[in-house]
Design a protein around this motif. Structure first.
Motif, short mmCIF file in Angstrom:
data_model
loop_
_atom_site.label_atom_id
_atom_site.label_comp_id
_atom_site.label_asym_id
_atom_site.label_seq_id
_atom_site.Cartn_x
_atom_site.Cartn_y
_atom_site.Cartn_z
N ALA A 28 30.65 -4.90 -6.85
CA ALA A 28 31.05 -5.52 -5.59
C ALA A 28 31.22 -4.50 -4.47
N GLN A 29 31.24 -3.22 -4.80
CA GLN A 29 31.37 -2.21 -3.76
C GLN A 29 30.11 -2.19 -2.93
N GLY A 30 30.25 -1.94 -1.64
CA GLY A 30 29.08 -1.98 -0.77
C GLY A 30 28.55 -0.60 -0.43
N GLY A 31 27.38 -0.57 0.18
CA GLY A 31 26.81 0.64 0.74
C GLY A 31 26.31 1.63 -0.28
N ALA A 32 26.22 2.87 0.17
CA ALA A 32 25.66 3.96 -0.64
C ALA A 32 26.47 4.20 -1.90
N ARG A 33 27.77 4.05 -1.80
CA ARG A 33 28.63 4.28 -2.96
C ARG A 33 28.27 3.35 -4.11
N ALA A 34 28.06 2.07 -3.81
CA ALA A 34 27.68 1.11 -4.85
C ALA A 34 26.30 1.42 -5.42
N ARG A 35 25.39 1.89 -4.56
CA ARG A 35 24.06 2.25 -5.05
C ARG A 35 24.14 3.44 -6.01
N ARG A 36 24.99 4.42 -5.70
CA ARG A 36 25.15 5.58 -6.59
C ARG A 36 25.73 5.15 -7.93
N VAL A 37 26.70 4.24 -7.88
CA VAL A 37 27.31 3.74 -9.11
C VAL A 37 26.26 2.98 -9.91
N ALA A 38 25.47 2.14 -9.24
CA ALA A 38 24.45 1.36 -9.93
C ALA A 38 23.43 2.26 -10.60
N ILE A 39 23.05 3.33 -9.93
CA ILE A 39 22.10 4.27 -10.52
C ILE A 39 22.71 4.90 -11.76
N ALA A 40 23.96 5.30 -11.67
CA ALA A 40 24.62 5.94 -12.80
C ALA A 40 24.74 4.97 -13.98
N GLN A 41 24.90 3.68 -13.69
CA GLN A 41 25.05 2.71 -14.75
C GLN A 41 23.73 2.03 -15.09
N ARG B 131 26.77 10.53 -18.33
CA ARG B 131 26.74 9.47 -17.31
C ARG B 131 28.15 9.26 -16.75
N GLN B 132 29.14 9.23 -17.63
CA GLN B 132 30.53 9.07 -17.18
C GLN B 132 30.97 10.25 -16.32
N LEU B 133 30.52 11.42 -16.67
CA LEU B 133 30.85 12.63 -15.90
C LEU B 133 30.36 12.52 -14.46
N LEU B 134 29.17 11.93 -14.29
CA LEU B 134 28.57 11.86 -12.96
C LEU B 134 28.95 10.63 -12.16
N LEU B 135 29.68 9.71 -12.75
CA LEU B 135 30.14 8.55 -11.99
C LEU B 135 31.15 8.99 -10.94
N LEU B 136 31.19 8.26 -9.85
CA LEU B 136 32.22 8.50 -8.84
C LEU B 136 33.58 8.23 -9.48
N PRO B 137 34.63 8.92 -9.05
CA PRO B 137 35.94 8.71 -9.67
C PRO B 137 36.37 7.24 -9.67
N GLU B 138 36.07 6.51 -8.59
CA GLU B 138 36.45 5.09 -8.53
C GLU B 138 35.70 4.29 -9.59
N ALA B 139 34.41 4.61 -9.76
CA ALA B 139 33.61 3.90 -10.75
C ALA B 139 34.05 4.27 -12.16
N ARG B 140 34.42 5.53 -12.35
CA ARG B 140 34.88 5.97 -13.66
C ARG B 140 36.15 5.21 -14.04
N ALA B 141 37.06 5.07 -13.09
CA ALA B 141 38.31 4.35 -13.35
C ALA B 141 38.04 2.88 -13.61
N ALA B 142 37.15 2.29 -12.81
CA ALA B 142 36.82 0.87 -12.99
C ALA B 142 36.13 0.64 -14.33
N THR B 143 35.24 1.53 -14.70
CA THR B 143 34.53 1.40 -15.98
C THR B 143 35.51 1.53 -17.13
N ALA B 144 36.44 2.46 -17.02
CA ALA B 144 37.44 2.65 -18.07
C ALA B 144 38.33 1.43 -18.20
#
Length: 94
Positions: free
Chosen positions: A74-87, A54-67
């Protein structure tokens, strides 16, 4: 007819097994090749390290934020939806 279908699927499997991970994932982010390598390394009955994948497939920004322990919701649009799916969290509304 059934034998032809089975042979066709066997041949597809042979081709996929012979192809390198980087070749299969060509044109995709490098993480997909890493995912394929991890999947191929598993033996029958092994349990994948789902959190690592799951961490491997997170966007780099989400990986850094999660770490860092920060929320990425709080991120908007498709990027936040991809992060939400991964998490596995509810996605923000469209």
């Amino acid at each position: 007819r059934q034998a032809e279908k089975r042979r066709r699927f066997e041949r597809i499997g042979e081709i996929k097994a012979a192809a390198a991970e980087d070749e299969i994932a060509a044109g995709l982010p490098g993480e997909f090749a890493e995912l394929l390598r991890a999947a191929r390394a598993l033996q029958q009955g092994d349990t994948p390290d789902y959190e690592a994948l799951r961490q491997l497939l997170l966007l780099p920004e989400a990986r850094a934020a999660t770490a860092a322990g920060a929320s990425v919701g709080a991120q908007g649009g498709a990027r936040a939806r991809r992060v939400a799916i991964a998490q596995r969290r509810p996605a923000p509304p469209i």
